[in-house]
Enzyme design. Structure first.
Site, short mmCIF file in Angstrom:
data_model
loop_
_atom_site.label_atom_id
_atom_site.label_comp_id
_atom_site.label_asym_id
_atom_site.label_seq_id
_atom_site.Cartn_x
_atom_site.Cartn_y
_atom_site.Cartn_z
N GLU A 95 78.84 -40.52 49.52
CA GLU A 95 77.76 -41.39 49.21
C GLU A 95 78.01 -42.44 50.19
OE1 GLU A 95 77.05 -42.59 44.99
OE2 GLU A 95 78.55 -43.02 45.48
N LYS A 118 75.19 -47.81 36.75
CA LYS A 118 76.09 -49.79 36.93
C LYS A 118 76.16 -50.72 36.55
CE LYS A 118 74.83 -48.22 41.47
NZ LYS A 118 74.27 -47.90 43.24
N SER A 151 69.90 -42.87 47.30
CA SER A 151 69.27 -42.53 46.52
C SER A 151 68.24 -40.97 46.29
CB SER A 151 68.37 -43.98 48.44
OG SER A 151 68.36 -44.69 48.52
N ASN A 154 74.83 -42.89 37.76
CA ASN A 154 76.01 -44.08 37.64
C ASN A 154 75.06 -45.44 37.09
OD1 ASN A 154 77.38 -46.16 38.35
ND2 ASN A 154 77.32 -45.75 40.69
N HIS A 182 83.92 -46.62 44.04
CA HIS A 182 82.40 -46.84 44.85
C HIS A 182 82.48 -47.51 45.34
CE1 HIS A 182 78.22 -47.49 44.75
NE2 HIS A 182 78.59 -46.02 43.92
N GLU A 220 80.35 -50.73 46.18
CA GLU A 220 80.21 -50.85 46.13
C GLU A 220 81.60 -51.82 44.92
OE1 GLU A 220 77.10 -50.47 43.06
OE2 GLU A 220 75.77 -49.87 44.19
N GLY A 234 71.47 -47.01 47.10
CA GLY A 234 70.21 -47.27 47.09
C GLY A 234 69.08 -48.82 47.80
P1 PGA Z 1 71.18 -44.85 44.04
O1 PGA Z 1 73.07 -45.55 44.20
O2 PGA Z 1 71.01 -43.59 43.46
O3 PGA Z 1 70.82 -45.81 44.12
O4 PGA Z 1 71.17 -44.50 45.91
C1 PGA Z 1 73.75 -43.94 44.09
C2 PGA Z 1 75.02 -44.64 43.61
O5 PGA Z 1 75.58 -45.52 44.07
O6 PGA Z 1 76.19 -44.13 42.86
#
Ligand code: PGA
Length: 240
Positions: free
Chosen positions: A158, A10, A196, A8, A90, A92, A164
């Site tokens: 998640e 982003k 993460s 991903n 997601h 976000e 993140g």
């Molecule tokens: P991350 O993001 O690996 O940076 O924690 C995962 C995600 O949001 O899909």
């Protein structure tokens, strides 16, 4: 073996950085392993995936094929360009863009209608985990996403607090969540873990029997760490 490493990206990587990524990635990429990888690039990166035998799809899209919806991206257009898997819900999107359960359900339906595979993201916040609500929240998010479970569906678990942040859920907590999702949707449902994930924790997380792969943000921006996560998972001996 069942193993999907999904990237991903982003809103990261300039066009030229993404080009460099693809050049490096393609050197080590074996298209026979196609089903082990999936990319969610920005819409403006998608030309980089054209004519490559790679699974990829949208980070988000609108639930209509076309029309007067200024600024939106058409799922049908994604399909035309070769997308196979669509990321939906997601955290976000839910948190920063007001993505509602209603919109998520419409996006799942549209994805199925187009013959593409939805990857539904679910997960609890820190406060929800601390108050013991994790499984109830996961259940609620799944119930809200569809009336009958789609035949092809990927779920990404998640935990919001692990995205993140450098914090990863404990293997026992991941197992509990993944087992719960598979109990609810059927054991054949592939469930990826996200939050993460990096080369140093991928092996331990993938050792959990009900983890079928990863949704990777930060560590997917570098082809080396992305492929290293894949290698670490491959090295785990799993039945099947
Ligand atoms: P991350 O993001 O690996 O940076 O924690 C995962 C995600 O949001 O899909």
């Amino acid at each position: 073996m069942k193993l999907i490493c999904a990237a991903n990206w982003k809103m990261n990587l300039s066009y030229s950085e993404a080009e460099v990524f693809m050049t490096h990635f393609m050197k080590d990429y074996d298209e026979n392993k196609r089903n082990h990888f999936c990319f969610f690039p920005q819409a403006l990166h998608t030309s980089l995936f054209k004519q490559k035998k790679i699974n990829w799809g949208a980070q988000d899209f609108y639930f209509e094929n076309s029309g007067a919806f200024t600024g939106q991206n058409s799922p049908e257009l994604y399909k035309e360009l070769g997308a196979s898997t669509m990321l939906i819900g997601h955290s976000e999107r839910r948190q920063f863009f007001g993505e509602t359960n209603e919109a998520i359900k419409k996006k799942i339906n549209k994805t199925i209608e187009l013959g593409l595979v939805p990857m539904l993201c679910i997960g609890e916040t820190k406060a929800q985990r601390e108050s013991g609500q994790t499984l109830a929240i996961l259940s609620e998010q799944l119930d809200a996403a569809f009336d009958t479970k789609p035949k092809s569906l990927l779920v990404a678990y998640e935990p919001v607090w692990a995205i993140g942040t450098g914090l990863t859920a404990k293997p026992s907590d991941i197992k509990e969540a993944h087992d719960f999702i598979k109990e609810k949707l059927g054991p054949e449902t592939l469930v990826l873990y996200g939050g993460s994930v990096k080369p140093s924790n991928a092996g331990e997380i993938f050792s959990v029997a009900s983890v079928d792969g990863f949704l990777i943000g930060g560590a997917s921006l570098d082809p080396k760490s992305f492929l290293e996560i894949y290698q670490q998972a491959l090295a785990v001996q799993k039945k099947d």
